[in-house]
Design an enzyme around this catalytic site. Structure first.
Site, PDB file in Angstrom:
ATOM      1  N   HIS A  78      49.078  50.050  35.536  1.00 50.74           N
ATOM      2  CA  HIS A  78      47.850  49.447  35.036  1.00 50.74           C
ATOM      3  C   HIS A  78      48.149  48.330  34.042  1.00 50.74           C
ATOM      4  CE1 HIS A  78      44.573  51.689  36.763  1.00 50.74           C
ATOM      5  NE2 HIS A  78      45.035  52.852  36.366  1.00 50.74           N
ATOM      6  N   CYS A 133      47.019  44.281  36.653  1.00 50.07           N
ATOM      7  CA  CYS A 133      45.916  43.550  36.048  1.00 50.07           C
ATOM      8  C   CYS A 133      44.712  43.185  36.909  1.00 50.07           C
ATOM      9  CB  CYS A 133      46.352  42.297  35.317  1.00 50.07           C
ATOM     10  SG  CYS A 133      47.272  42.639  33.836  1.00 50.07           S
TER      11      CYS A 133
END
Length: 263
Positions: A78, A133
């Site tokens: 993440h 992202c």
């Protein structure tokens, strides 16, 4: 001249309810490719990829490198952001990677990575490949490899891991997200998407992977590019697509873009 790499892959994010599926596969796939190309590779996977371990591993490789050495860092997991405290971000946010212990130790900021990369000795080459992202839309590219029922974004919203009292103002959270780690430093950055987009966690022939990682390695095998710039152009034959609206990015000087891949 030595060639060393660190491949980080994190699927498991305790305390967030935002686990992923393809990041450990990504790290193993990058490690296999780099090993075949003569790199000595270390990996940090899931629980091993704590914030402290990531900082120590990145810093250790940089501090131990000498002129002529080549370092590759890959990250799959993440991405997130925090309010900018130093005033160097036009959008008021610092981009960040999410370690396994994000919920308790916080994110690894682009400023932190820049500080680590700045410790390199003259003549040490650094390439960062980030499959993480942020979201947008374009429609083109091949989708024949993607399994049905996927993908999932690789973005961790601040409210998923920050304590309520630490959350940024609502107006900042509502702004367009940014990513890409352009401030991270190094010679080259290959990123999975635009600053205003998300990278996707998906599945190919039943096996989870990041879309950017899967197509980057596919392009490397099939197109056999001779430079990073040519590799990037080959990746763009696949991304963005209708189901994977992410636009890969390359950042670096004209000279760096023409480096031979993984040399």
């Amino acid at each position: 001249m030595s060639k060393k790499a660190l491949c980080i892959g994190i699927n498991d994010y305790p305390g967030t309810q935002n686990d992923l599926s393809g990041c450990v596969n990504d790290a193993n796939d990058w490690a296999a490719e780099l090993t075949a190309r003569g790199f000595t590779v270390d990996k940090l996977l899931d629980a091993a990829a704590t914030k402290a371990a990531m900082v120590a591993a990145i810093g250790g490789l940089i501090d131990g490198a000498a002129k002529g050495d080549s370092l590759i860092f890959t990250y799959s997991g993440h991405g997130t952001w925090v309010p900018d405290r130093s005033g160097d971000e036009p959008d008021g946010r610092d981009e960040a990677l999410c370690p396994h212990d994000l919920a308790t130790k916080g994110a690894l900021l682009d400023d932190d990575i820049h500080a680590l990369f700045s410790r390199r000795k003259a003549g040490v080459r650094i390439v960062l490949i980030s499959d993480s992202c942020h979201s947008g839309s374009v429609t083109r590219g091949s989708e024949e490899d993607i399994d049905p029922g996927v993908p999932r974004i690789r973005f961790m919203p601040p409210e998923a891991w920050m304590a309520k009292e630490d959350l940024p103002p609502a107006q900042l959270r509502a702004a367009i997200p940014r990513g890409g780690f352009t401030r991270a430093g190094g010679d080259l950055l290959l990123a999975g998407c635009l600053d205003t987009e998300y990278s996707y966690d998906t599945r190919f022939n039943g096996r989870p992977n990041g879309a950017f990682t899967f197509y980057a390695l596919k392009a490397l095998r099939e197109a056999k590019p001779t430079s990073y710039e040519k590799w990037f152009n080959a990746i763009r034959a696949y991304l963005p697509s209708t189901r994977l609206p992410q636009t890969p990015q390359i950042f670096g000087t004209k000279t760096a873009r023409r480096f031979k891949i993984f040399q």
